[in-house]
Motif scaffolding. Sequence first.
Motif, PDB file in Angstrom:
ATOM      1  N   ALA A  22      -4.834   6.298  -3.195  1.00 16.76           N
ATOM      2  CA  ALA A  22      -5.678   5.781  -2.118  1.00 16.76           C
ATOM      3  C   ALA A  22      -4.903   5.750  -0.801  1.00 16.76           C
ATOM      4  N   ALA A  23      -3.633   5.345  -0.859  1.00 16.54           N
ATOM      5  CA  ALA A  23      -2.814   5.288   0.351  1.00 16.54           C
ATOM      6  C   ALA A  23      -2.585   6.681   0.924  1.00 16.54           C
ATOM      7  N   LEU A  24      -2.315   7.648   0.069  1.00 15.61           N
ATOM      8  CA  LEU A  24      -2.084   9.014   0.538  1.00 15.61           C
ATOM      9  C   LEU A  24      -3.364   9.644   1.078  1.00 15.61           C
TER      10      LEU A  24
ATOM     11  N   GLU B  78     -10.372  -1.782  -3.066  1.00 10.24           N
ATOM     12  CA  GLU B  78     -10.144  -2.134  -4.468  1.00 10.24           C
ATOM     13  C   GLU B  78      -8.668  -2.348  -4.776  1.00 10.24           C
ATOM     14  N   HIS B  79      -7.807  -1.518  -4.199  1.00  6.56           N
ATOM     15  CA  HIS B  79      -6.406  -1.510  -4.612  1.00  6.56           C
ATOM     16  C   HIS B  79      -5.461  -2.208  -3.632  1.00  6.56           C
TER      17      HIS B  79
ATOM     18  N   ALA C 175      -4.760  -7.872   3.987  1.00 11.77           N
ATOM     19  CA  ALA C 175      -3.509  -7.842   4.756  1.00 11.77           C
ATOM     20  C   ALA C 175      -2.692  -6.595   4.429  1.00 11.77           C
ATOM     21  N   GLU C 176      -2.678  -6.176   3.162  1.00 10.40           N
ATOM     22  CA  GLU C 176      -1.970  -4.953   2.790  1.00 10.40           C
ATOM     23  C   GLU C 176      -2.621  -3.730   3.435  1.00 10.40           C
ATOM     24  N   ALA C 177      -3.944  -3.721   3.491  1.00  6.85           N
ATOM     25  CA  ALA C 177      -4.641  -2.596   4.099  1.00  6.85           C
ATOM     26  C   ALA C 177      -4.313  -2.486   5.580  1.00  6.85           C
ATOM     27  N   VAL C 178      -4.238  -3.622   6.270  1.00 10.16           N
ATOM     28  CA  VAL C 178      -3.846  -3.603   7.677  1.00 10.16           C
ATOM     29  C   VAL C 178      -2.449  -3.017   7.819  1.00 10.16           C
ATOM     30  N   GLU C 179      -1.520  -3.466   6.986  1.00 10.47           N
ATOM     31  CA  GLU C 179      -0.156  -2.937   7.046  1.00 10.47           C
ATOM     32  C   GLU C 179      -0.132  -1.442   6.777  1.00 10.47           C
ATOM     33  N   LEU C 180      -0.914  -0.985   5.824  1.00  4.94           N
ATOM     34  CA  LEU C 180      -0.975   0.438   5.513  1.00  4.94           C
ATOM     35  C   LEU C 180      -1.452   1.247   6.707  1.00  4.94           C
TER      36      LEU C 180
END
Length: 292
Positions: free
Chosen positions: A210-212, A235-236, A240-245
């Motif tokens: 998902a990140a890639l 989902e994954h 807060a993690e999504a913002v950082e990503l």
Amino acid sequence: MRSEWDRPARGALVAAAPEAAAVLDQLACGLVPGMGGLTALARVTCAEALGLEPLPRHEEPASAPAAASFAEQFSLDVSAVTDAQGRALETALGDRAGEYVLAVYAADWVPRVRRTLAELFDGAGEWPDDENEVDGLWPAVGGYVGAVARLQLLDPVLTELVRLRGARQHNCRMCKSLRSAPAMAAGAGEELFDAIDDYEHAGFTARQRAALELTDAMIWRPAYPSADLLGAVREHFTPAEAVELVLDISRNAINKVAVSQDRDQAQVSDGLQSYEVHADGAIEYGERIRIG
């Protein structure tokens, strides 16, 4: 009960990464005196190339074909910026060319961040739109690198996979030659890194895929992230993690500045080199890594 995803993007960004949000505002609203028309040209050109909402402008775009051509190619595929385009930009702008390239980076990537966050969360919210005079944009660029580096929710292996995917998409020679010391200490190696080029079919976790995929979407189709991709990120990753990503992907894309000016040469003539990003954003280059 409302989910954390049900807040506007602006609020989610400020809540998860207040320091980075403030510096991103500086990039969005910073205006070098005497460059209002050129900055407006960069903002309009990049937004039109990408199909995104442009950053605010309070002057009419300058008439500068070489600058417009450079900004468009920078946005669409920086690896295809030609030597002729670079020379034409320097001929047209002289000592303002370097500052213009930083304005293009801001015009190119801040809208990508805003659009991606707006799609992940509940719309955009209110982004600042007042232009502020600054002596130069480089302090904000450097401040952004440091602010994003201080976010520590994502593990070093995932962070390095995302960085390397962006490096290969932008064809940054230096970035492709580097390997994160923390990621290698966590067990990542060349077999894993080589699999990035075919991540859809390699043995990555769903979170890594998902990140890639989000990295690719922000680089190649920022105006049209798919519903499936957005759902996978939600989902994954926590909000807060999504913002950082998203911020990681945009921070890594600062390599486009060097690539566009043919200043992305690797520090080692062959092999690879380890590196580590410190909390102040400074990069410490380590030992040469032999491969093969």
